[in-house]
Every structure is written in C-alpha cells, then in structure tokens.
Scaffold this motif. Sequence first.
Motif: not given
Length: 81
Positions: A34-37, A66-74, A8-10, A27-30
């Motif tokens: 506090t990242a959910f702000r 889910a039909g899709a999963f995006a891995a966009v962590s740092s 849940c970064g930029r 659904a967002v996982v982090d």
Amino acid sequence: MHIVIMGCGRVGSALAQTLEQQGHTVAVVDQDPTAFRRLGASFGGRRVTGVGFDQDTLREAGIEDAGAFAAVSSGDNSNII
C-alpha cells in the motif's frame, strides 16, 4: 541511470518521482504494497514488494544494472545493511 530505492515513505517516494522526472529509470522496494500509492498513477518505474536487503528482491528491482542504491526506509538497521 537505473536507481533502486529501498523504502516508499515520504522521502523514498519523493526521491523516486524526482529521479524519474530527471530521466532515470527507478525501482522502488517496500514491504508494504500500500506504500506505493505515494508514487501516484503517473510513476512509470517498478514497484517491488519485498524486503529491501533480500537478494531475490533486489534482483527483481534490477540491482545488477543499477548505478545507485538509496536506503531510505524507516528502519535504521535495515538501511545500514
């Protein structure tokens, strides 16, 4: 379509907001609650605190539907898993 986003970064927050505006459930996982702000008060999707490659966390986020999963962590290593 239901989409799970890890991170849940930029990038993750912008992706979540865009997909939700397009009519998808999100659904967002982090690990950091506090990242959910970054999602803002109008975000109606799920916010799941946990490790994005943990099976229980992914189930809580609805990965089974889910039909899709995006891995966009740092973390590149986490994204690869």
